[in-house]
Design a protein around this motif. Structure first.
Motif, mmCIF file in Angstrom:
data_model
loop_
_atom_site.group_PDB
_atom_site.id
_atom_site.type_symbol
_atom_site.label_atom_id
_atom_site.label_comp_id
_atom_site.label_asym_id
_atom_site.label_seq_id
_atom_site.Cartn_x
_atom_site.Cartn_y
_atom_site.Cartn_z
ATOM 1 N N THR A 1 49.599 50.100 0.376
ATOM 2 C CA THR A 1 50.538 49.278 1.137
ATOM 3 C C THR A 1 49.990 47.871 1.383
ATOM 4 O OG1 THR A 1 49.662 50.165 3.198
ATOM 5 C CG2 THR A 1 51.632 51.237 2.273
ATOM 6 N N ALA A 2 48.672 47.693 1.202
ATOM 7 C CA ALA A 2 48.076 46.387 1.491
ATOM 8 C C ALA A 2 47.303 45.773 0.320
ATOM 9 C CB ALA A 2 47.142 46.503 2.693
ATOM 10 N N SER A 3 47.325 46.445 -0.854
ATOM 11 C CA SER A 3 46.557 45.893 -1.975
ATOM 12 C C SER A 3 47.103 46.362 -3.316
ATOM 13 C CB SER A 3 45.083 46.295 -1.863
ATOM 14 O OG SER A 3 44.936 47.683 -2.092
ATOM 15 N N PHE A 4 46.671 45.666 -4.360
ATOM 16 C CA PHE A 4 46.969 46.028 -5.747
ATOM 17 C C PHE A 4 45.698 45.905 -6.550
ATOM 18 C CE2 PHE A 4 51.087 44.090 -4.554
ATOM 19 C CZ PHE A 4 51.933 45.132 -4.868
ATOM 20 N N VAL A 5 45.611 46.675 -7.638
ATOM 21 C CA VAL A 5 44.641 46.406 -8.695
ATOM 22 C C VAL A 5 45.469 46.149 -9.939
ATOM 23 C CG1 VAL A 5 42.760 47.275 -10.129
ATOM 24 C CG2 VAL A 5 42.822 47.815 -7.669
ATOM 25 N N VAL B 1 43.695 42.557 -5.426
ATOM 26 C CA VAL B 1 44.325 41.571 -4.553
ATOM 27 C C VAL B 1 44.810 42.295 -3.307
ATOM 28 C CG1 VAL B 1 46.233 39.928 -4.334
ATOM 29 C CG2 VAL B 1 45.078 40.196 -6.530
ATOM 30 N N ALA B 2 44.511 41.736 -2.145
ATOM 31 C CA ALA B 2 45.008 42.285 -0.888
ATOM 32 C C ALA B 2 46.000 41.303 -0.296
ATOM 33 C CB ALA B 2 43.858 42.518 0.089
ATOM 34 N N GLY B 3 47.066 41.829 0.250
ATOM 35 C CA GLY B 3 48.045 40.950 0.866
ATOM 36 C C GLY B 3 49.296 41.695 1.253
ATOM 37 N N VAL B 4 50.002 41.125 2.210
ATOM 38 C CA VAL B 4 51.277 41.681 2.648
ATOM 39 C C VAL B 4 52.291 40.541 2.691
ATOM 40 C CG1 VAL B 4 50.263 43.583 3.991
ATOM 41 C CG2 VAL B 4 50.617 41.368 5.077
ATOM 42 N N GLY B 5 53.550 40.917 2.814
ATOM 43 C CA GLY B 5 54.610 39.919 2.952
ATOM 44 C C GLY B 5 54.722 39.010 1.746
ATOM 45 N N GLU B 6 54.796 37.695 2.007
ATOM 46 C CA GLU B 6 54.992 36.707 0.939
ATOM 47 C C GLU B 6 53.845 36.722 -0.076
ATOM 48 O OE1 GLU B 6 57.567 34.702 0.019
ATOM 49 O OE2 GLU B 6 58.626 35.933 1.498
ATOM 50 N N ASN B 7 52.613 36.917 0.392
ATOM 51 C CA ASN B 7 51.475 36.966 -0.529
ATOM 52 C C ASN B 7 51.598 38.146 -1.492
ATOM 53 O OD1 ASN B 7 50.321 34.668 0.468
ATOM 54 N ND2 ASN B 7 48.665 35.690 1.549
ATOM 55 N N ARG B 8 52.075 39.272 -1.001
ATOM 56 C CA ARG B 8 52.264 40.446 -1.845
ATOM 57 C C ARG B 8 53.333 40.167 -2.906
ATOM 58 N NH1 ARG B 8 50.812 45.724 -1.323
ATOM 59 N NH2 ARG B 8 52.243 47.322 -2.068
ATOM 60 N N ILE B 9 54.418 39.565 -2.486
ATOM 61 C CA ILE B 9 55.509 39.229 -3.407
ATOM 62 C C ILE B 9 55.024 38.230 -4.456
ATOM 63 C CG2 ILE B 9 57.753 38.071 -3.570
ATOM 64 C CD1 ILE B 9 58.308 39.329 -0.722
ATOM 65 N N GLU B 10 54.267 37.217 -4.028
ATOM 66 C CA GLU B 10 53.756 36.203 -4.958
ATOM 67 C C GLU B 10 52.762 36.811 -5.947
ATOM 68 O OE1 GLU B 10 53.260 32.361 -6.695
ATOM 69 O OE2 GLU B 10 54.871 33.412 -5.657
#
Length: 171
Positions: free
Chosen positions: A127-131, A101-110
């Motif tokens: 800083t911009a993604s998770f696995v 998943v890639a995302g920053v800000g609210e998308n990262r928190i969600e």
């Protein structure tokens, strides 16, 4: 007079085979040659000496179709045993998925909140993604993936279903 075709049901088959070259292709070929779709297929060693492997196949078909395919697979020489875990009764099924998943800000928190709800583990982060790593039923994996599409789903890798019967008896 109205004749109803037997409904196609999801079945999970466990097939114990000698670990030899070509057996996976032969088993899968029995399905494709007869027009049966394989929804999930996994294979791994089932014994410590690596001589026996377990092939787990998820497919759909009527009870009559399943009986036919089981009989045909069972006749293959290196096959030791074919068990329809679905017909046999209670069994445990799990699947592993790695979900990027890639995302920053609210998308990262969600994304992190959803991972917590689904009990997914973070196995890689930038800083911009998770696995995320998620283990569970196929339905749980499907649901988690659907939720992540809203917050930056990039890529999914899935193992397919592994299954084993419940109780003290071995397959």
């Amino acid at each position: 007079m109205h004749i109803h075709a037997e409904a196609a049901e999801r079945h999970t088959l466990s097939i114990l085979v000698d670990d030899e070259a070509g057996i996976l292709a032969r088993v899968a070929g029995m399905f494709t040659a007869r027009g049966y779709n394989i929804d999930s297929l996994t294979v791994a060693h089932a014994t410590e000496d690596l001589s026996i492997s377990r092939i787990t196949i998820v497919t759909s078909g009527s009870a009559a179709m399943m009986e036919q395919i089981i009989a045909q697979v069972d006749r293959l020489v290196p096959v030791h045993r074919v068990v329809d875990l679905t017909a046999q009764g209670p069994h445990v099924e799990r699947e592993l998925a790695l979900i990027k998943v890639a995302g920053v800000g609210e998308n990262r928190i969600e994304a992190l909140r959803l991972a917590d709800v689904y009990r997914a583990r973070v196995v890689d982060a930038t800083t911009a993604s998770f696995v995320f790593e998620l283990t569970g039923s196929s339905e749980k994996v499907n649901s988690f993936i659907a939720m992540l599409q809203e917050v930056g789903l990039v890529e999914v890798a899935r193992t397919g279903v592994v299954a084993i019967s419940r109780g003290k008896e071995a397959a």
